[in-house]
Write an enzyme that holds these catalytic residues in place. Structure first.
Site, PDB file in Angstrom:
ATOM      1  N   HIS A 111      -7.792  46.827 -60.774  1.00  0.00           N
ATOM      2  CA  HIS A 111      -6.798  46.616 -61.837  1.00  0.00           C
ATOM      3  C   HIS A 111      -7.512  45.858 -62.938  1.00  0.00           C
ATOM      4  O   HIS A 111      -8.006  44.748 -62.694  1.00  0.00           O
ATOM      5  CB  HIS A 111      -5.626  45.790 -61.313  1.00  0.00           C
ATOM      6  CG  HIS A 111      -4.966  46.412 -60.114  1.00  0.00           C
ATOM      7  ND1 HIS A 111      -3.809  47.136 -60.203  1.00  0.00           N
ATOM      8  CD2 HIS A 111      -5.335  46.437 -58.797  1.00  0.00           C
ATOM      9  CE1 HIS A 111      -3.473  47.573 -58.994  1.00  0.00           C
ATOM     10  NE2 HIS A 111      -4.383  47.161 -58.123  1.00  0.00           N
ATOM     11  N   GLU A 120      -0.352  48.639 -47.909  1.00  0.00           N
ATOM     12  CA  GLU A 120      -1.120  47.395 -48.109  1.00  0.00           C
ATOM     13  C   GLU A 120      -0.455  46.342 -47.223  1.00  0.00           C
ATOM     14  O   GLU A 120      -1.046  45.892 -46.244  1.00  0.00           O
ATOM     15  CB  GLU A 120      -1.104  46.992 -49.588  1.00  0.00           C
ATOM     16  CG  GLU A 120      -1.848  45.680 -49.873  1.00  0.00           C
ATOM     17  CD  GLU A 120      -1.769  45.237 -51.338  1.00  0.00           C
ATOM     18  OE1 GLU A 120      -0.941  45.789 -52.096  1.00  0.00           O
ATOM     19  OE2 GLU A 120      -2.529  44.309 -51.713  1.00  0.00           O
TER      20      GLU A 120
HETATM   21  N1  ADE Z   1      -1.501  44.701 -58.752  1.00  0.00           N
HETATM   22  C1  ADE Z   1      -2.717  44.159 -58.831  1.00  0.00           C
HETATM   23  N2  ADE Z   1      -3.276  44.068 -57.615  1.00  0.00           N
HETATM   24  C2  ADE Z   1      -2.379  44.578 -56.741  1.00  0.00           C
HETATM   25  C3  ADE Z   1      -2.357  44.785 -55.349  1.00  0.00           C
HETATM   26  N3  ADE Z   1      -3.384  44.420 -54.554  1.00  0.00           N
HETATM   27  N4  ADE Z   1      -1.259  45.327 -54.796  1.00  0.00           N
HETATM   28  C4  ADE Z   1      -0.232  45.673 -55.553  1.00  0.00           C
HETATM   29  N5  ADE Z   1      -0.191  45.511 -56.867  1.00  0.00           N
HETATM   30  C5  ADE Z   1      -1.263  44.981 -57.470  1.00  0.00           C
HETATM   31 ZN    ZN Z   2      -4.487  47.290 -56.073  1.00  0.00          ZN
END
Ligand code: ADE
Ligand code: ZN
Length: 349
Positions: free
Chosen positions: A28, A209
């Site tokens: 990101h 995640e």
């Molecule tokens: N935005 C930035 N990093 C992120 C992540 N690891 N998971 C979800 N949204 C994000």
């Molecule tokens: Zn991410």
């Protein structure tokens, strides 16, 4: 894994890992804002930030889960106002990526984080895109952009963001889905992803995640994504693992992120090796390198040291990164040749 790959001496593994050409597919760009740049931009734009200095801000980077990180990450992004700010942020990352032998990168950006503060999408995209063009010309790094929708906001908001971005359709290659995962399943964004698919955009989404394997299934079946970002929770579901392996759906895994956000208790417990050994197209990426303690090579070197990955895994991970990328086949072939050349140099001695 390629059975014909020659071995590399174990003591040269960290050097090999650093030297291999690779693609970064999960980072990101707002997560590359270093504290020093946050303070410099705050001063340049006369924006107040609730931290006394760089050290105090860095000390706040002690996270317990995804949400505890996102709160600080969105606060950090509030210093970005002008097109030049977005350029400077992306350029700093692209130079850093080049130093790690990243030859291709597909960078996420979060327009809603900026439009909510009155910054037009055009400002965001133009600044980031100009840095991508310059990286190709001046750094030899090919770079493209993926627009992410924030999943804690509504699908209606995502549609409005897409509309605002469409005049700049030629400057981004796809869309993704990020931010707070649990409670915001992929199917919440079924219609906007269907529209993006009609528009010919590439589709990816964060799933698995912190969220359950069910979110990975719906990212595949409802959103029809081509890659899954993170996806590490998939190992809890053998049928899902089989599907990911058979269909060669890549996972963009981010080990230091998983460590810092307490997805795994330590790096030695990370499941990257079992994902690779199960035949999945897993890749290693940095996610938000300024916040998680390492850019691309730091993620690779620390993960190799902790999990017992070997030189053949290194080749496989680099090959996976090119296979999983959205570049055209001839360019993929050219990167694979570079990868094989570098690997052969190490194998020979
Ligand atoms: N935005 C930035 N990093 C992120 C992540 N690891 N998971 C979800 N949204 C994000
Ligand atoms: Zn991410």
């Amino acid at each position: 894994m390629s059975p014909s790959l020659p071995p590399v001496a174990a003591d040269r593994l960290p050097e090999l890992v650093r030297a291999l050409p690779k693609a970064e597919l999960h980072m990101h760009i707002e997560g590359s804002l270093e504290p020093e740049l946050i303070f410099a931009l705050a001063q340049r734009n006369k924006v107040e930030i609730p931290y006394a200095d760089v050290e105090t801000l860095r000390h706040a980077y002690a996270f317990t889960n995804l949400q505890s990180f996102l709160d600080i990450y969105y606060a950090g992004a509030s210093v970005l106002i002008t097109e030049q700010d977005f350029y400077d942020m992306a350029w700093a990352y692209l130079k850093r990526a080049q130093a790690d032998n990243v030859v291709h990168t597909e960078m996420f950006f979060d327009p809603q984080t900026h439009t909510a503060r009155g910054v037009p999408v055009k400002t965001v995209i133009d600044g980031l895109h100009r840095a991508c063009v310059d990286a190709g010309r001046q750094l030899g790094v090919s770079a493209s952009l993926i627009l992410c929708f924030l999943r804690h906001l509504s699908e209606e908001d995502a549609f409005a963001t897409l509309e605002e971005a469409l005049p700049h359709r030629d400057k981004f290659i796809g869309v993704g889905l990020d931010s707070s995962e649990v409670g915001h399943p992929p199917e919440k964004f079924a219609r906007v992803f269907a529209r993006c698919r009609e528009l010919g955009l590439h589709l990816v989404a964060h799933a698995g995640e912190e969220g359950p394997p069910a979110y990975v299934w719906s990212a595949l079946d409802v959103l029809k994504v081509e890659r899954v970002d993170h996806g590490v929770q998939s190992s809890k579901d053998p049928a899902l693992m089989q599907r990911l392996a058979e269909e060669r759906i890549p996972l963009t895994v981010c080990p230091l992120s998983n460590l810092k956000l307490c997805v795994f208790p330590d790096l030695a417990a990370h499941n990257i090796k079992s994902l690779l050994d199960a035949g999945l197209v897993a890749t290693i990426n940095s996610d938000d390198p300024a916040y998680f303690g390492g850019y691309m090579n730091e993620n690779w070197v620390q993960t190799f040291a902790a999990t017992g990955l070997d030189a053949r895994h290194a080749w496989q991970l680099a090959a996976n990164s090119f296979e999983a990328s959205f570049i055209e086949p001839p360019q993929k072939q050219a990167y694979m040749e570079r990868l094989n050349e570098v690997y052969a140099r190490f194998a020979a001695g």
